[in-house]
Write an enzyme that holds these catalytic residues in place. Structure first.
Site, PDB file in Angstrom:
ATOM      1  N   HIS A   1       0.823  -1.225   0.000  1.00 46.69           N
ATOM      2  CA  HIS A   1       0.000   0.000   0.000  1.00 46.69           C
ATOM      3  C   HIS A   1       0.848   1.264   0.000  1.00 46.69           C
ATOM      4  O   HIS A   1       2.032   1.231   0.341  1.00 46.69           O
ATOM      5  CB  HIS A   1      -0.912   0.022   1.228  1.00 46.69           C
ATOM      6  CG  HIS A   1      -2.135  -0.828   1.097  1.00 46.69           C
ATOM      7  ND1 HIS A   1      -2.123  -2.173   1.349  1.00 46.69           N
ATOM      8  CD2 HIS A   1      -3.403  -0.518   0.711  1.00 46.69           C
ATOM      9  CE1 HIS A   1      -3.336  -2.670   1.139  1.00 46.69           C
ATOM     10  NE2 HIS A   1      -4.125  -1.697   0.742  1.00 46.69           N
TER      11      HIS A   1
ATOM     12  N   LYS B   1      -1.156   5.070   4.632  1.00 48.00           N
ATOM     13  CA  LYS B   1      -2.133   4.191   5.282  1.00 48.00           C
ATOM     14  C   LYS B   1      -1.782   4.030   6.764  1.00 48.00           C
ATOM     15  O   LYS B   1      -0.630   3.803   7.104  1.00 48.00           O
ATOM     16  CB  LYS B   1      -2.128   2.822   4.572  1.00 48.00           C
ATOM     17  CG  LYS B   1      -3.150   1.850   5.101  1.00 48.00           C
ATOM     18  CD  LYS B   1      -3.293   0.632   4.191  1.00 48.00           C
ATOM     19  CE  LYS B   1      -4.261  -0.386   4.744  1.00 48.00           C
ATOM     20  NZ  LYS B   1      -5.594   0.176   5.042  1.00 48.00           N
TER      21      LYS B   1
HETATM   22  N1  LIG Z   1     -13.096  -0.829   1.699  1.00 47.75           N
HETATM   23  C1  LIG Z   1     -12.358  -0.338   0.698  1.00 47.75           C
HETATM   24  O1  LIG Z   1     -12.532  -0.677  -0.491  1.00 47.75           O
HETATM   25  C2  LIG Z   1     -11.309   0.689   1.020  1.00 47.75           C
HETATM   26  C3  LIG Z   1     -11.097   1.008   2.320  1.00 47.75           C
HETATM   27  N2  LIG Z   1     -10.218   1.991   2.625  1.00 47.75           N
HETATM   28  C4  LIG Z   1     -10.172   2.364   4.020  1.00 47.75           C
HETATM   29  O2  LIG Z   1     -10.920   3.568   4.170  1.00 47.75           O
HETATM   30  C5  LIG Z   1     -10.389   4.349   5.237  1.00 47.75           C
HETATM   31  C6  LIG Z   1     -10.097   5.748   4.731  1.00 47.75           C
HETATM   32  O3  LIG Z   1      -9.027   5.699   3.808  1.00 47.75           O
HETATM   33  P1  LIG Z   1      -8.523   7.032   3.083  1.00 47.75           P
HETATM   34  O4  LIG Z   1      -9.640   7.716   2.406  1.00 47.75           O
HETATM   35  O5  LIG Z   1      -7.323   6.634   2.311  1.00 47.75           O
HETATM   36  O6  LIG Z   1      -8.077   7.905   4.364  1.00 47.75           O
HETATM   37  P2  LIG Z   1      -7.971   9.489   4.476  1.00 47.75           P
HETATM   38  O7  LIG Z   1      -7.103   9.742   5.663  1.00 47.75           O
HETATM   39  O8  LIG Z   1      -7.603  10.103   3.178  1.00 47.75           O
HETATM   40  O9  LIG Z   1      -9.475   9.951   4.812  1.00 47.75           O
HETATM   41  C7  LIG Z   1     -10.102   9.811   6.051  1.00 47.75           C
HETATM   42  C8  LIG Z   1     -10.999  11.017   6.249  1.00 47.75           C
HETATM   43  O10 LIG Z   1     -11.807  10.803   7.396  1.00 47.75           O
HETATM   44  C9  LIG Z   1     -11.902  12.049   8.060  1.00 47.75           C
HETATM   45  N3  LIG Z   1     -12.321  11.845   9.445  1.00 47.75           N
HETATM   46  C10 LIG Z   1     -11.571  11.545  10.530  1.00 47.75           C
HETATM   47  N4  LIG Z   1     -12.354  11.469  11.621  1.00 47.75           N
HETATM   48  C11 LIG Z   1     -13.617  11.716  11.221  1.00 47.75           C
HETATM   49  C12 LIG Z   1     -14.870  11.773  11.884  1.00 47.75           C
HETATM   50  N5  LIG Z   1     -14.965  11.575  13.209  1.00 47.75           N
HETATM   51  N6  LIG Z   1     -15.978  12.044  11.158  1.00 47.75           N
HETATM   52  C13 LIG Z   1     -15.900  12.272   9.834  1.00 47.75           C
HETATM   53  N7  LIG Z   1     -14.734  12.237   9.141  1.00 47.75           N
HETATM   54  C14 LIG Z   1     -13.609  11.960   9.836  1.00 47.75           C
HETATM   55  C15 LIG Z   1     -10.519  12.656   7.902  1.00 47.75           C
HETATM   56  O11 LIG Z   1     -10.515  14.059   8.175  1.00 47.75           O
HETATM   57  C16 LIG Z   1     -10.244  12.333   6.455  1.00 47.75           C
HETATM   58  O12 LIG Z   1     -10.740  13.333   5.594  1.00 47.75           O
HETATM   59  C17 LIG Z   1      -9.172   3.564   5.745  1.00 47.75           C
HETATM   60  O13 LIG Z   1      -9.560   2.773   6.851  1.00 47.75           O
HETATM   61  C18 LIG Z   1      -8.805   2.676   4.575  1.00 47.75           C
HETATM   62  O14 LIG Z   1      -8.144   1.511   4.965  1.00 47.75           O
HETATM   63  C19 LIG Z   1      -9.495   2.637   1.679  1.00 47.75           C
HETATM   64  C20 LIG Z   1      -9.638   2.307   0.363  1.00 47.75           C
HETATM   65  C21 LIG Z   1     -10.567   1.300  -0.077  1.00 47.75           C
HETATM   66  O1  LIG Z   2      -6.007   2.269   3.034  1.00 51.66           O
HETATM   67  C1  LIG Z   2      -6.180   1.915   1.844  1.00 51.66           C
HETATM   68  O2  LIG Z   2      -5.751   2.542   0.888  1.00 51.66           O
HETATM   69  C2  LIG Z   2      -6.926   0.675   1.595  1.00 51.66           C
HETATM   70  N1  LIG Z   2      -7.496   0.076   2.603  1.00 51.66           N
HETATM   71  C3  LIG Z   2      -8.295  -1.089   2.548  1.00 51.66           C
HETATM   72  C4  LIG Z   2      -7.643  -2.202   3.345  1.00 51.66           C
HETATM   73  O3  LIG Z   2      -7.066  -1.924   4.404  1.00 51.66           O
HETATM   74  O4  LIG Z   2      -7.752  -3.359   2.950  1.00 51.66           O
HETATM   75  C5  LIG Z   2      -8.668  -1.480   1.141  1.00 51.66           C
HETATM   76  C6  LIG Z   2      -7.613  -1.241   0.121  1.00 51.66           C
HETATM   77  O5  LIG Z   2      -6.619  -2.181   0.313  1.00 51.66           O
HETATM   78  C7  LIG Z   2      -7.092   0.180   0.215  1.00 51.66           C
END
Ligand SMILES: NC(=O)C1=CN([C@@H]2O[C@H](COP(=O)(O)OP(=O)(O)OC[C@H]3O[C@@H](n4cnc5c(N)ncnc54)[C@H](O)[C@@H]3O)[C@@H](O)[C@H]2O)C=CC1
Ligand SMILES: O=C(O)C1=N[C@H](C(=O)O)C[C@H](O)C1
Length: 247
Positions: free
Chosen positions: A132, A136
């Protein structure tokens, strides 16, 4: 259908806002980020909220959404069995509401996990490597944990024992984390987005199942499918595979 996005200023949340905006049958009614009151989700009349925030707040967000009577599609990682159980119990008191917690919405990643679980019973060895971007915050990835759990379940069902490993001396962490008996390794590298390789080994052969997300748009078809489907699926669902007939 009226949609709210939590974590709307983040990498995933902002991409989800664009995808919802571009979908003719969906209306983006609330963008929520850190410091905002979640009450706006109810005030905006959202039917479904999508949560891509941070592991430390996502469970509390889901409980608030349940109190507001709003379906939840959760992509944020970091969920453990206890947190899922608390949501399940809360759902018992939230008639007809659906919550999906899915570690990966990329269709290829969901298929890779399904293929790995299908293949697992035929291989002596298996290890998971996730790679990643270095911003992250959690390791190993939610996807890698979910992959390892699926593989471990399939191995148990087939009566396989532990994977072979003669290691008796190691530097801490050299063999990665162990999830349900399966070794999981995490790489963090600038330039990467989200990648996973599942290595399966037998005497004289190796099968590698690999998935690469090169761009966060890869997650959007799965997110939109979940947004459109979750209202018809009350209770807790863990993993997008169950909405794709792959579970
Ligand atoms: N399920 C999937 O397909 C995927 C899951 N993820 C996961 O999604 C999550 C977010 O990833 P990213 O967008 O890369 O992180 P990021 O750090 O870019 O975004 C997180 C956002 O949440 C906000 N935030 C923090 N506390 C908050 C609250 N109490 N209320 C509302 N907003 C709040 C932050 O200010 C930030 O804008 C991670 O856990 C990541 O692992 C990421 C990509 C794909
Ligand atoms: O943080 C990310 O970027 C991602 N988080 C998810 C995970 O923890 O599996 C999904 C994807 O891998 C991207």
């Amino acid at each position: 259908m009226r949609v709210a996005v939590l974590g709307a200023a983040g990498r995933m949340g902002s991409t989800v806002c664009q995808a919802v905006d571009a979908a003719a049958d969906l209306e983006l009614v609330a963008r929520v980020d850190v410091g905002d009151d979640l009450a706006v989700v109810g005030e905006a009349g959202a039917d479904v909220a999508v949560d891509f925030t941070v592991p430390s707040v996502t469970e509390a967000n889901v409980h608030t959404l349940l109190d507001l009577g709003v379906h939840a599609v959760v992509g944020t990682t970091g969920w453990d069995d206890e947190a899922l159980l608390r949501v399940r119990r809360h759902l018992d008191r939230a008639d007809g509401i659906g919550v999906l917690v899915a570690p990966n919405f990329a269709l290829g990643a969901v298929l890779a996990m399904a293929f790995a679980a299908r293949a697992a019973r035929w291989f002596e060895s298996v290890e998971v490597v996730e790679l990643h971007h270095p911003d992250k915050v959690d390791a190993p990835s939610g996807t890698a944990r979910h992959t390892a759990e699926g593989i471990a379940r399939a191995r148990r069902a087939a009566g396989l024992g532990p994977v072979p490993d003669a290691t008796t001396q190691q530097l801490d962490g050299a063999r990665g984390a162990v999830v349900d008996g399966i070794h999981v390794h995490a790489v963090r590298l600038r330039g990467l987005v989200a990648h996973e390789a599942i290595l399966l080994g037998n005497p004289g052969e190796q099968l590698t199942i690999r998935h690469d997300s090169f761009d966060r748009t890869s997650f959007m078809p799965g997110v939109l499918h979940a947004v459109r489907s979750i209202g018809a699926r009350p209770g807790l669902t863990v993993g997008l595979e169950h909405l794709l007939d792959l579970g």
